[in-house]
Design an enzyme around this catalytic site. Sequence first.
Site, short mmCIF file in Angstrom:
data_model
loop_
_atom_site.label_atom_id
_atom_site.label_comp_id
_atom_site.label_asym_id
_atom_site.label_seq_id
_atom_site.Cartn_x
_atom_site.Cartn_y
_atom_site.Cartn_z
N HIS A 1 -0.30 -9.31 -5.51
CA HIS A 1 0.58 -8.97 -6.52
C HIS A 1 0.94 -9.81 -7.29
CE1 HIS A 1 2.79 -10.59 -3.09
NE2 HIS A 1 3.65 -11.07 -3.79
N HIS B 1 -6.07 -2.21 -1.45
CA HIS B 1 -5.59 -3.32 -0.72
C HIS B 1 -6.75 -4.37 -0.90
CE1 HIS B 1 -3.26 -5.28 2.39
NE2 HIS B 1 -4.55 -5.87 2.55
N CYS C 1 0.81 -1.30 -0.03
CA CYS C 1 0.00 -0.16 -0.01
C CYS C 1 0.75 1.26 0.06
CB CYS C 1 -1.05 0.14 1.25
SG CYS C 1 -2.37 -1.07 1.11
P1 AMP Z 1 5.83 -13.00 -2.26
O1 AMP Z 1 6.64 -13.87 -1.55
O2 AMP Z 1 4.70 -13.71 -3.47
O3 AMP Z 1 4.63 -12.48 -1.35
O4 AMP Z 1 6.51 -12.03 -2.94
C1 AMP Z 1 6.62 -10.81 -2.51
C2 AMP Z 1 7.86 -10.30 -3.29
O5 AMP Z 1 7.91 -8.99 -2.77
C3 AMP Z 1 9.29 -10.95 -2.93
O6 AMP Z 1 9.54 -11.55 -4.11
C4 AMP Z 1 9.99 -9.60 -2.30
O7 AMP Z 1 11.49 -9.85 -3.00
C5 AMP Z 1 9.21 -8.33 -2.98
N1 AMP Z 1 9.64 -7.24 -2.10
C6 AMP Z 1 9.61 -7.19 -0.73
N2 AMP Z 1 9.60 -5.87 -0.36
C7 AMP Z 1 9.96 -5.30 -1.37
C8 AMP Z 1 10.24 -3.97 -1.85
N3 AMP Z 1 10.25 -2.98 -0.91
N4 AMP Z 1 10.40 -3.59 -3.13
C9 AMP Z 1 10.40 -4.73 -4.01
N5 AMP Z 1 10.06 -5.93 -3.73
C10 AMP Z 1 9.86 -6.25 -2.59
ZN ZN Z 2 -1.87 -3.20 0.93
#
Ligand code: AMP
Ligand code: ZN
Length: 104
Positions: free
Chosen positions: A95, A45, A6
């Site tokens: 996502h 969200h 968010c």
């Molecule tokens: P998931 O494991 O499917 O929930 O994916 C979450 C993804 O978010 C992971 O691949 C992380 O590397 C990525 N992630 C977490 N924090 C950030 C951030 N601040 N900027 C970019 N990617 C992020």
């Molecule tokens: Zn959110």
Amino acid sequence: MDCIFCKIAGGEFGTEFVAQNDHAVAFLDINPQAKVHILVVPKTHTSNVSELEDPQELLGLFELIREVAKTKTDGQFRLQFNTGSREGQSVFHTHAHVLSNQAN
Ligand code: AMP
Ligand code: ZN
């Protein structure tokens, strides 16, 4: 609510968006698992894709996924929505991962 995606989607961290539309933003994954690894995130969200019911939100998300896949990969890519901690979800804001081994 303390939700990192968010905040990113709202521009709070100044994250650079590789693309965006009215409903979603796209940015580079901080821990890339392929040559191209882009996250496409709805601005509103919901916890995971199972919760995403609004037709306009779904359309906006998928339009941005298609744009990113077309412009940032060579047209071959993987699309992944990890849903639930057991299945690898670590950020509980919907996502899509767009992954490709060849940038455009
Ligand atoms: P998931 O494991 O499917 O929930 O994916 C979450 C993804 O978010 C992971 O691949 C992380 O590397 C990525 N992630 C977490 N924090 C950030 C951030 N601040 N900027 C970019 N990617 C992020
Ligand atoms: Zn959110």
